[in-house]
Write a protein that holds these residues in place. Structure first.
Motif, PDB file in Angstrom:
ATOM      1  N   GLY A  82       0.810  -1.205   0.000  1.00 43.58           N
ATOM      2  CA  GLY A  82       0.000   0.000   0.000  1.00 43.58           C
ATOM      3  C   GLY A  82       0.847   1.261   0.000  1.00 43.58           C
ATOM      4  O   GLY A  82       2.074   1.214   0.134  1.00 43.58           O
ATOM      5  N   ARG A  83       0.164   2.395  -0.149  1.00 44.02           N
ATOM      6  CA  ARG A  83       0.857   3.675  -0.340  1.00 44.02           C
ATOM      7  C   ARG A  83       1.071   4.452   0.962  1.00 44.02           C
ATOM      8  O   ARG A  83       2.130   5.033   1.176  1.00 44.02           O
ATOM      9  N   LYS A  84       0.055   4.481   1.816  1.00 38.93           N
ATOM     10  CA  LYS A  84       0.026   5.450   2.903  1.00 38.93           C
ATOM     11  C   LYS A  84       1.187   5.307   3.884  1.00 38.93           C
ATOM     12  O   LYS A  84       1.972   6.249   4.080  1.00 38.93           O
ATOM     13  N   TRP A  85       1.303   4.160   4.528  1.00 44.39           N
ATOM     14  CA  TRP A  85       2.268   4.039   5.621  1.00 44.39           C
ATOM     15  C   TRP A  85       3.705   3.988   5.123  1.00 44.39           C
ATOM     16  O   TRP A  85       4.637   4.391   5.827  1.00 44.39           O
ATOM     17  N   LEU A  86       3.882   3.525   3.902  1.00 47.21           N
ATOM     18  CA  LEU A  86       5.214   3.570   3.310  1.00 47.21           C
ATOM     19  C   LEU A  86       5.668   5.020   3.143  1.00 47.21           C
ATOM     20  O   LEU A  86       6.821   5.367   3.425  1.00 47.21           O
ATOM     21  N   MET A  87       4.746   5.879   2.720  1.00 44.58           N
ATOM     22  CA  MET A  87       5.087   7.290   2.545  1.00 44.58           C
ATOM     23  C   MET A  87       5.288   7.982   3.894  1.00 44.58           C
ATOM     24  O   MET A  87       6.157   8.854   4.030  1.00 44.58           O
ATOM     25  N   VAL A  88       4.508   7.628   4.895  1.00 46.36           N
ATOM     26  CA  VAL A  88       4.681   8.222   6.225  1.00 46.36           C
ATOM     27  C   VAL A  88       6.090   7.921   6.755  1.00 46.36           C
ATOM     28  O   VAL A  88       6.789   8.816   7.263  1.00 46.36           O
ATOM     29  N   GLY A  89       6.521   6.659   6.640  1.00 44.34           N
ATOM     30  CA  GLY A  89       7.858   6.299   7.099  1.00 44.34           C
ATOM     31  C   GLY A  89       8.956   7.017   6.338  1.00 44.34           C
ATOM     32  O   GLY A  89       9.942   7.485   6.924  1.00 44.34           O
ATOM     33  N   ALA A  90       8.786   7.122   5.024  1.00 42.02           N
ATOM     34  CA  ALA A  90       9.789   7.802   4.211  1.00 42.02           C
ATOM     35  C   ALA A  90       9.905   9.273   4.589  1.00 42.02           C
ATOM     36  O   ALA A  90      11.009   9.838   4.636  1.00 42.02           O
ATOM     37  N   LEU A  91       8.778   9.924   4.872  1.00 39.78           N
ATOM     38  CA  LEU A  91       8.811  11.338   5.263  1.00 39.78           C
ATOM     39  C   LEU A  91       9.525  11.527   6.599  1.00 39.78           C
ATOM     40  O   LEU A  91      10.212  12.535   6.811  1.00 39.78           O
ATOM     41  N   ALA A  92       9.370  10.570   7.503  1.00 37.56           N
ATOM     42  CA  ALA A  92      10.078  10.651   8.777  1.00 37.56           C
ATOM     43  C   ALA A  92      11.590  10.638   8.549  1.00 37.56           C
ATOM     44  O   ALA A  92      12.339  11.435   9.133  1.00 37.56           O
ATOM     45  N   PHE A  93      12.049   9.742   7.677  1.00 42.52           N
ATOM     46  CA  PHE A  93      13.483   9.674   7.378  1.00 42.52           C
ATOM     47  C   PHE A  93      13.945  10.897   6.583  1.00 42.52           C
ATOM     48  O   PHE A  93      15.092  11.337   6.736  1.00 42.52           O
ATOM     49  N   TYR A  94      13.088  11.447   5.735  1.00 40.76           N
ATOM     50  CA  TYR A  94      13.397  12.688   5.021  1.00 40.76           C
ATOM     51  C   TYR A  94      13.756  13.785   6.024  1.00 40.76           C
ATOM     52  O   TYR A  94      14.738  14.516   5.843  1.00 40.76           O
ATOM     53  N   GLY A  95      12.973  13.897   7.079  1.00 41.38           N
ATOM     54  CA  GLY A  95      13.250  14.899   8.099  1.00 41.38           C
ATOM     55  C   GLY A  95      14.519  14.617   8.871  1.00 41.38           C
ATOM     56  O   GLY A  95      15.321  15.521   9.133  1.00 41.38           O
ATOM     57  N   ILE A  96      14.726  13.349   9.245  1.00 40.18           N
ATOM     58  CA  ILE A  96      15.906  12.973  10.028  1.00 40.18           C
ATOM     59  C   ILE A  96      17.195  13.249   9.258  1.00 40.18           C
ATOM     60  O   ILE A  96      18.154  13.836   9.785  1.00 40.18           O
ATOM     61  N   PHE A  97      17.234  12.843   7.983  1.00 38.40           N
ATOM     62  CA  PHE A  97      18.452  13.043   7.201  1.00 38.40           C
ATOM     63  C   PHE A  97      18.658  14.511   6.856  1.00 38.40           C
ATOM     64  O   PHE A  97      19.800  14.954   6.660  1.00 38.40           O
ATOM     65  N   GLY A  98      17.566  15.284   6.776  1.00 41.26           N
ATOM     66  CA  GLY A  98      17.718  16.725   6.621  1.00 41.26           C
ATOM     67  C   GLY A  98      18.425  17.336   7.821  1.00 41.26           C
ATOM     68  O   GLY A  98      19.321  18.175   7.670  1.00 41.26           O
ATOM     69  N   LEU A  99      18.034  16.908   9.016  1.00 44.67           N
ATOM     70  CA  LEU A  99      18.693  17.398  10.227  1.00 44.67           C
ATOM     71  C   LEU A  99      20.162  16.973  10.271  1.00 44.67           C
ATOM     72  O   LEU A  99      21.037  17.752  10.675  1.00 44.67           O
ATOM     73  N   LEU A 100      20.453  15.736   9.860  1.00 46.75           N
ATOM     74  CA  LEU A 100      21.838  15.263   9.845  1.00 46.75           C
ATOM     75  C   LEU A 100      22.684  16.079   8.869  1.00 46.75           C
ATOM     76  O   LEU A 100      23.853  16.373   9.151  1.00 46.75           O
ATOM     77  N   ALA A 101      22.111  16.448   7.716  1.00 42.88           N
ATOM     78  CA  ALA A 101      22.848  17.278   6.765  1.00 42.88           C
ATOM     79  C   ALA A 101      23.181  18.630   7.392  1.00 42.88           C
ATOM     80  O   ALA A 101      24.270  19.175   7.177  1.00 42.88           O
ATOM     81  N   GLY A 102      22.243  19.164   8.175  1.00 40.99           N
ATOM     82  CA  GLY A 102      22.487  20.441   8.828  1.00 40.99           C
ATOM     83  C   GLY A 102      23.573  20.383   9.883  1.00 40.99           C
ATOM     84  O   GLY A 102      24.170  21.401  10.224  1.00 40.99           O
ATOM     85  N   LEU A 103      23.852  19.179  10.407  1.00 43.31           N
ATOM     86  CA  LEU A 103      24.870  19.019  11.443  1.00 43.31           C
ATOM     87  C   LEU A 103      26.211  18.539  10.888  1.00 43.31           C
ATOM     88  O   LEU A 103      27.158  18.360  11.655  1.00 43.31           O
ATOM     89  N   ALA A 104      26.301  18.315   9.571  1.00 42.74           N
ATOM     90  CA  ALA A 104      27.504  17.738   8.973  1.00 42.74           C
ATOM     91  C   ALA A 104      28.721  18.614   9.217  1.00 42.74           C
ATOM     92  O   ALA A 104      28.670  19.841   9.078  1.00 42.74           O
ATOM     93  N   SER A 105      29.829  17.955   9.551  1.00 44.17           N
ATOM     94  CA  SER A 105      31.078  18.677   9.831  1.00 44.17           C
ATOM     95  C   SER A 105      32.046  18.651   8.657  1.00 44.17           C
ATOM     96  O   SER A 105      33.106  19.267   8.715  1.00 44.17           O
ATOM     97  N   SER A 106      31.709  17.919   7.600  1.00 49.82           N
ATOM     98  CA  SER A 106      32.553  17.866   6.414  1.00 49.82           C
ATOM     99  C   SER A 106      31.669  17.773   5.184  1.00 49.82           C
ATOM    100  O   SER A 106      30.486  17.411   5.265  1.00 49.82           O
ATOM    101  N   PHE A 107      32.256  18.084   4.037  1.00 52.26           N
ATOM    102  CA  PHE A 107      31.502  18.041   2.793  1.00 52.26           C
ATOM    103  C   PHE A 107      31.080  16.609   2.464  1.00 52.26           C
ATOM    104  O   PHE A 107      29.986  16.374   1.955  1.00 52.26           O
ATOM    105  N   GLU A 108      31.936  15.645   2.784  1.00 50.67           N
ATOM    106  CA  GLU A 108      31.623  14.249   2.507  1.00 50.67           C
ATOM    107  C   GLU A 108      30.434  13.774   3.335  1.00 50.67           C
ATOM    108  O   GLU A 108      29.545  13.061   2.832  1.00 50.67           O
ATOM    109  N   LEU A 109      30.387  14.168   4.616  1.00 49.60           N
ATOM    110  CA  LEU A 109      29.255  13.796   5.460  1.00 49.60           C
ATOM    111  C   LEU A 109      27.967  14.469   4.977  1.00 49.60           C
ATOM    112  O   LEU A 109      26.891  13.868   5.005  1.00 49.60           O
TER     113      LEU A 109
END
Length: 423
Positions: A82-109
């Motif tokens: 199905g579509r719904k819960w797969l998209m909900v989970g993906a959006l959660a990770f979208y937010g988490i990895f966005g925050l990690l990008a904001g905390l990156a200490s190097s260009f590679e990270l």
């Protein structure tokens, strides 16, 4: 059933206006993650020690590669679960990895976090199209996608200004924090308002045979693969624009303070043309509008190239020609996507993922190649733009040529031939 009617009865989800707004907001998560970065690329490069200007384009390109690769997985998973819960989970990770990008200490990270954020964001592309296809088909789907694109295209117009605004009161890291919050808000909206759209009878087993059949159907049917390739070429032009616009405004014209205004003037006409497409497509058909828009896109891009090569480039000339070119782009995506998906409703999730992976990875690669040829002028960019338009036009004519019998009937016959072929 007509192509303009919903394919599910007894719908208990949001009304038309909210449904379109939700689909547009989901698609906008991808545009926001790309376009809001543009004003911040010099600051990111300075903060993380990136000396070469062209190398900063990787902040965009690696996101797009993750976005393209992951689409291959979301389709089969959504056709099974199905579509719904797969998209909900993906959006959660979208937010988490966005925050990690904001905390990156190097260009590679930072690049690693952006790649993973792109993987998460891929769900929005595949599942939005699948959800819309669950409910609509043909010209009806093209109309809904056009209306969605009106809202969706406001984001690229505003995103660079949004990025500049955050930079005025904070740093480039705060842009990623806002992306994290946006992902969380979308996930909550989905949980509260969107029911599952995949009909139980359309669920497909998660097996090699089932996936292979769906993939083979997607790449075998002329209407599907032809329109997908045409989209890929046009996405290459779009990504070349996104990769190059910061350097063009900053380095060619030496007007960095105008990047938000320039981007808005060029992207704004796409919103108007998407609205026009939503009104015209039910009367003229997706095929006619697609071929007309592609012809005009290529002609204007070619005229821009000839003018720049002959008389040189000025900022107002660049903006005028590019805005006219992108106005036709707004009438291409929804029509090509609807035509590509029209014969594939029974494998919508997998088909959307395969088509999305091809258009995103292919477009990102083409756009990166064009962007890497930036030499301090707009000529390499304009050559790439014109070539993409001309090739897309040729492929679209092949994909949508009218047979002696009805094209929709031919598509259905092609699908039957493919799905009955042994795997």
């Amino acid at each position: 059933m007509t192509s303009g009617t919903a394919t599910q009865r007894g719908w208990r989800g949001p009304g038309m206006a909210e449904f379109v707004a939700l689909m547009a907001a989901l698609m906008a998560s991808n545009a926001l993650a790309i376009d809001s970065m543009l004003p911040a690329l010099p600051a990111i490069g300075d903060a993380l020690g990136v000396g070469e200007d062209n190398r900063r384009q990787l902040v965009i390109t690696v996101y797009l590669l993750g976005f393209g690769i992951a689409q291959l997985a979301y389709g089969p998973l959504s056709d099974r679960y199905g579509r719904k819960w797969l998209m909900v989970g993906a959006l959660a990770f979208y937010g988490i990895f966005g925050l990690l990008a904001g905390l990156a200490s190097s260009f590679e990270l930072l690049l690693g976090a952006r790649f993973l954020q792109g993987i998460a964001a891929a769900a929005t592309r595949v599942l939005v199209i699948s959800v819309v296809r669950d409910r609509y088909q043909g010209s009806g789907m093209a109309r809904i996608m056009s209306i969605t694109m009106i809202v969706f295209m406001i984001v690229p117009v505003l995103a660079p200004t949004f990025g500049q605004g955050i930079l005025a009161i904070g740093t480039w890291r705060h842009i990623f924090i806002v992306l994290g919050v946006y992902g969380a808000v979308l996930a909550l909206w989905l949980v509260l308002r969107l029911p599952e759209t995949l009909a139980p009878e359309n669920k497909r087993p998660l097996s090699v045979r089932s996936i292979s059949e769906a993939v083979w159907t997607t790449v075998r049917v002329r209407q599907s693969i032809g329109n997908t390739v045409a989209q890929t070429l046009l996405m290459g032009a779009l990504f070349a624009f996104i990769n190059s616009i910061q350097q063009i405004v900053f380095d060619v014209f030496s007007r960095p303070e105008l990047i938000g205004l320039v981007f808005a003037c060029i992207a704004g006409p796409m919103t108007l043309s998407s609205y026009a497409n939503s009104r015209l497509v039910m009367r003229l058909g997706a095929r006619k509008l697609l071929l007309t828009a592609l012809s005009c896109f290529t002609a204007v891009a070619c005229a821009h190239l000839l003018f720049a090569a002959t008389f040189g480039e000025q900022l107002w000339v660049f903006v005028t020609f590019q805005a006219a070119t992108m106005a036709y782009f707004g009438m291409i995506g929804a029509n090509a996507g609807a035509l590509a998906m029209e014969p594939l409703g029974h494998v919508a999730g997998t088909a959307s993922s395969v088509q999305g992976a091809i258009t995103t990875m292919g477009g990102a690669t083409i756009g990166f190649i064009i962007g890497q040829n930036f030499n301090g002028s707009t000529i390499p960019f304009l050559i790439g733009f014109t070539a993409c338009g001309a090739l897309a036009l040729a492929v679209a004519f092949w994909a949508n040529r009218l047979p002696c019998r009805d094209s929709h009937d031919e598509a259905e016959i092609d699908v039957q031939e493919v799905t009955t072929r042994p795997v």
